[in-house]
Motif scaffolding. Sequence first.
Motif, PDB file in Angstrom:
ATOM      1  N   THR A   3       0.822  -1.205   0.000  1.00 35.29           N
ATOM      2  CA  THR A   3       0.000   0.000   0.000  1.00 35.29           C
ATOM      3  C   THR A   3       0.859   1.260   0.000  1.00 35.29           C
ATOM      4  O   THR A   3       1.839   1.361   0.749  1.00 35.29           O
ATOM      5  N   VAL A   4       0.487   2.213  -0.831  1.00 37.29           N
ATOM      6  CA  VAL A   4       1.071   3.551  -0.786  1.00 37.29           C
ATOM      7  C   VAL A   4       0.335   4.327   0.294  1.00 37.29           C
ATOM      8  O   VAL A   4      -0.897   4.399   0.295  1.00 37.29           O
ATOM      9  N   GLN A   5       1.073   4.916   1.220  1.00 33.76           N
ATOM     10  CA  GLN A   5       0.454   5.525   2.391  1.00 33.76           C
ATOM     11  C   GLN A   5       1.008   6.927   2.642  1.00 33.76           C
ATOM     12  O   GLN A   5       1.665   7.196   3.613  1.00 33.76           O
ATOM     13  N   GLY A  35       6.429  27.945  -9.766  1.00 34.73           N
ATOM     14  CA  GLY A  35       5.134  28.010 -10.421  1.00 34.73           C
ATOM     15  C   GLY A  35       4.377  26.705 -10.473  1.00 34.73           C
ATOM     16  O   GLY A  35       3.419  26.580 -11.231  1.00 34.73           O
ATOM     17  N   GLY A  36       4.793  25.716  -9.684  1.00 32.18           N
ATOM     18  CA  GLY A  36       4.099  24.439  -9.703  1.00 32.18           C
ATOM     19  C   GLY A  36       3.019  24.349  -8.649  1.00 32.18           C
ATOM     20  O   GLY A  36       2.896  25.199  -7.766  1.00 32.18           O
ATOM     21  N   PHE A  37       2.215  23.292  -8.744  1.00 33.35           N
ATOM     22  CA  PHE A  37       1.178  23.004  -7.770  1.00 33.35           C
ATOM     23  C   PHE A  37       1.521  21.695  -7.073  1.00 33.35           C
ATOM     24  O   PHE A  37       2.067  20.777  -7.691  1.00 33.35           O
ATOM     25  N   ARG A  38       1.210  21.625  -5.787  1.00 33.86           N
ATOM     26  CA  ARG A  38       1.490  20.411  -5.012  1.00 33.86           C
ATOM     27  C   ARG A  38       0.176  19.756  -4.607  1.00 33.86           C
ATOM     28  O   ARG A  38      -0.685  20.373  -3.984  1.00 33.86           O
ATOM     29  N   PHE A  39       0.038  18.471  -4.972  1.00 29.27           N
ATOM     30  CA  PHE A  39      -1.101  17.655  -4.607  1.00 29.27           C
ATOM     31  C   PHE A  39      -0.641  16.661  -3.533  1.00 29.27           C
ATOM     32  O   PHE A  39       0.519  16.261  -3.522  1.00 29.27           O
ATOM     33  N   HIS A  40      -1.539  16.248  -2.669  1.00 29.06           N
ATOM     34  CA  HIS A  40      -1.106  15.569  -1.443  1.00 29.06           C
ATOM     35  C   HIS A  40      -1.850  14.248  -1.216  1.00 29.06           C
ATOM     36  O   HIS A  40      -2.705  13.845  -2.001  1.00 29.06           O
ATOM     37  N   SER A  41      -1.484  13.600  -0.107  1.00 22.39           N
ATOM     38  CA  SER A  41      -2.185  12.414   0.413  1.00 22.39           C
ATOM     39  C   SER A  41      -2.268  11.286  -0.607  1.00 22.39           C
ATOM     40  O   SER A  41      -3.350  10.831  -0.983  1.00 22.39           O
ATOM     41  N   ALA A  42      -1.112  10.807  -1.030  1.00 24.07           N
ATOM     42  CA  ALA A  42      -1.074   9.711  -1.992  1.00 24.07           C
ATOM     43  C   ALA A  42      -1.670   8.447  -1.393  1.00 24.07           C
ATOM     44  O   ALA A  42      -1.450   8.119  -0.226  1.00 24.07           O
ATOM     45  N   SER A  43      -2.423   7.721  -2.214  1.00 26.64           N
ATOM     46  CA  SER A  43      -2.946   6.411  -1.836  1.00 26.64           C
ATOM     47  C   SER A  43      -2.944   5.536  -3.073  1.00 26.64           C
ATOM     48  O   SER A  43      -3.228   6.004  -4.182  1.00 26.64           O
ATOM     49  N   GLY A  44      -2.608   4.277  -2.905  1.00 24.52           N
ATOM     50  CA  GLY A  44      -2.539   3.380  -4.048  1.00 24.52           C
ATOM     51  C   GLY A  44      -1.746   2.147  -3.711  1.00 24.52           C
ATOM     52  O   GLY A  44      -1.792   1.650  -2.572  1.00 24.52           O
ATOM     53  N   ALA A  45      -0.974   1.630  -4.672  1.00 24.76           N
ATOM     54  CA  ALA A  45      -0.232   0.390  -4.462  1.00 24.76           C
ATOM     55  C   ALA A  45       1.049   0.400  -5.283  1.00 24.76           C
ATOM     56  O   ALA A  45       1.125   1.020  -6.354  1.00 24.76           O
ATOM     57  N   TYR A  46       2.054  -0.306  -4.765  1.00 28.55           N
ATOM     58  CA  TYR A  46       3.329  -0.478  -5.465  1.00 28.55           C
ATOM     59  C   TYR A  46       3.710  -1.953  -5.407  1.00 28.55           C
ATOM     60  O   TYR A  46       3.725  -2.562  -4.329  1.00 28.55           O
TER      61      TYR A  46
END
Length: 505
Positions: free
Chosen positions: A32-34, A71-82
């Motif tokens: 799990t990506v946490q 000038g970038g945007f940061r998105f957060h709270s990754a969830s998924g699988a590796y």
Amino acid sequence: MPARLRALVTVLCAAVLGALLPATAAHAASRTVQGGRLDWGIKSSFQTYVTGPIAKGSYSLTGGAATVGGGGFRFHSASGAYDGAAGSFRAGFSGGVHFLGHRTDSGAYQLDLTLSRPTVSVAGSSGTLFVDVVSKAKETGAVTTSRQVPFATLSLGGIDMRGDGDEVVLTNLPATLTAQGARSFAGYYTAGTALDPVSLSADVEPAAVPKASSTPKPSMSPAKKETSDGTLKNGAVDWGVRRTFREYVTGDIARGRWTLSAGAQDGGALFRFPKGEGTFTGGDLKASFAGAVAFTGERGLDLRLSGVRAVVEDGEGTLYADVTSPDLTAKKVPLVTFAAKGLKAKGGLAKVTEAPAKLTAEGAAAFGGMYRAGTAMDPVSLAVALTADAALPALPDLGSTPTPSASPAPSSSPSARKDAAQPVASGTGGDGGFPALPVGLAAGALLLAGAAYTVVRSRRTRVAVETAPAPAPAQAPTPAAPQDQATAPAKENGPGTGPGSGPRG
């Protein structure tokens, strides 16, 4: 087959199987990506166009997204699988960016586009970036929502994603607009257009360690739900102060930083002031919270906010703080007001999420006249637990800070990709219609590619992939930074923002 040869084959097969089986068992299953972050500017020339003198628009951040340098945007709270054995990775991130431009006399916007919830899927040496797209048709105003559009292809340059680490880091991945992405992007660019590169880091749960069997515990009868007497069991206020103020603090003028103390937490685009204490009765709240944030930098920047308090009466909220600065030292300063009609108890929890906030006259003085009273500040999110079993909303999870590479391979610098062209409006007469935008870009648009390498071991065991940009041909200078990311807060534009007088200096 002769008996001797048959015996030899049997021995060899047994040896091969004996060598292969332990290696196969050593590979961890999908994990799990946490938590983690993704940084992406979408396309810098599009940002410049939206906030420039033609579209005269702005962008706003939703769902806890933040801005980062360059000038970038940061998105957060990754969830998924590796899956380290197969070298596959898929993770979704929270947050979005809402672009508005070409405001009409009626107050509507003919450019209205939101990109959110980016998801990266990698298999082998290539990947795909998916996003949710919400757009409003400029002709009819009809709203179209498309979930997880395959927006861009990502190139890993032949990198092997297999490994057994507990962190996945991908840096400066070249991104190319897909045909579906071009349609979702309202036709501003054609398929194959180079977008801003994508970088991400994600924490992966450690490989499972077999546990000894244990005797099952006897089942317990469900506990009775606790009732509230109005006394808070916990609580938190999430507030980022003001996005452009944070960018000013860390920008080229103030060259500063912020420091959190006394339990305050950093959520990327906001600060959390925890450990709420107080009372909530009949929809009215009186609560105090722990934590402090100090902004320091050049040009006399020295502002500390602590002792945060929230008061809600008759659906109207006020956020107070103790202020310490060269110009003012005062207790219980009412900084902002916010709408709190939705603050009602449900399941032991009362909360308002991203309530619009406006600066008070006292708050304007606390900021040294940098903003006028009535200026829109960052929204306020407030949650208080009335029972011990009520859980507060999770703070945006940025994951751990990516560890430095221990590989002897040279580290590539941040991508220097420059857009060969940006949307250019052509006149359509005086009817205020949406400008006709060319969908083609100059043939010389730079597409990042080149050398890449994998780091499988470092201070923390991880899989790290970093792509180095190929030498770029000579081209025009990078477009100026978007107006809404001006280094001084006074230069911000967009709906709902009051003009400030600028930082004093």
